[in-house]
Design an enzyme around this catalytic site. Structure first.
Site: not given
Ligand code: NDP
Length: 285
Positions: A120, A53, A97
């Site tokens: 997200d 990422k 994460q």
């Protein structure tokens, strides 16, 4: 006849090219889109994901910061970091994460991320916005799957039956909602579904998000169907240790009309949608 492969790497490259152009335009106006990635602990899989990422941000000209914290970081410490990033003007997107260590309340952490930096799409406010058909930030994996459908000319799914196997908050549920908004008739299957194979065989579009290697077999697929394989499963060393999806690729390839590979399918599109969401966040802020 074999299925047409939907190549996630090729599509990701195309979309990232557009994103890079938009990033350059924003930078010319003095704004560099910035993403903060928070990783707790040292899970090898999570480390690979965050590394990819961060690297992807650099390639499209975005700024990114990786906060690597020890697994024993307390929830209070994590929330303090998130709060500081929420007010940091150089950071437009924040990603925590998952999975988090067991002593941390995932829901509390995801809700702590400012909704306008929640790239997200996991914050309840963004989930709700998607539900009512006014999406702000959509979970990256399902958003990437929709881009793949659009790329094969299936933006409007009127008259199509879509079956999603899996009902997680990050994949299955938002996927079903996006398919519904694209006018598909949608069925969501899960571990309590009776005769899953019969359900799947009705699908014009079949999305597998189960987390079980090669779970979707050829007899579960309608000839000509579009099959999107979200799964990422590492086989044990005794079976070669390679990455496989939730779909039995070799056999389903002979039945489906379109099929996404693993690796090189949904994975690269997930990261691409993260970049897209970060760009959108920077534009809005
Ligand atoms: P979860 O474990 O959260 O959800 C799995 C879902 O599959 C659950 O809803 C579960 O049902 C359902 N399920 C499990 N067993 C069966 C069964 N026998 N029959 C029918 N349904 C079943 O997984 P995620 O949604 O987080 O991820 C799914 C997969 O996608 C994983 O392989 C993951 O690694 C991968 N993934 C890939 C991404 C990418 O970028 N390509 C991103 C995110 C995930 P129930 O709810 O009843 O338990």
């Amino acid at each position: 006849m074999s299925a047409i492969r939907i190549d996630g790497n090729v599509l990701a490259e195309k979309v990232r090219g557009r994103i890079a152009t938009d990033v350059a335009a924003l930078k010319a106006r003095g704004i560099t889109p910035g993403l903060a990635v928070i990783l707790l602990g040292d899970s090898p899989a999570s480390q690979v994901y965050v590394r990819n990422k961060v690297a992807a941000c650099g390639k499209v000209g975005m700024h990114s910061v990786l906060h690597k914290l020890p697994a024993e970081t307390t929830e209070t410490e994590l929330l303090a970091l998130i709060n500081s990033l929420n007010v940091d003007p150089t950071i437009h997107g924040i990603l925590v994460q998952l999975p988090l260590p067991k002593h941390i309340h995932e829901k509390q952490v995801l809700e702590a991320v400012a909704a306008n930096k929640d790239v997200d799409g996991f914050h309840a406010e963004n989930v709700g916005a998607l539900m009512i058909g006014e999406p702000r930030f959509v979970s990256c994996t399902p958003a990437g799957c929709m881009e793949m459908l659009k790329d094969i000319g299936m933006a409007d799914l009127r008259g199509k039956h879509a079956v999603v196997v899996g009902r997680s908050n990050i994949v299955g549920k938002p996927m079903a909602m996006l398919l519904l908004h694209a006018n598909a008739t949608v069925t969501i299957c899960h571990s309590g579904t009776a005769d899953l194979a019969a359900m799947c065989r009705q699908a014009d579009i079949l999305v597998a998000a189960v987390g079980k290697p090669r779970f979707i077999t050829a007899d579960m697929v309608k000839p000509g169907a579009v099959v999107i394989d979200v799964g990422i499963n590492r086989l044990p060393e005794s079976e070669g240790g390679k990455l496989v999806g939730d779909v039995d690729f070799g056999a389903v390839n002979e039945v489906a009309g379109y099929l996404t590979p693993v690796p090189g399918g949904v994975g690269p599109m997930t990261i691409t949608m993260l970049l897209q969401n970060t760009l959108t966040a920077a534009n809005r802020q």
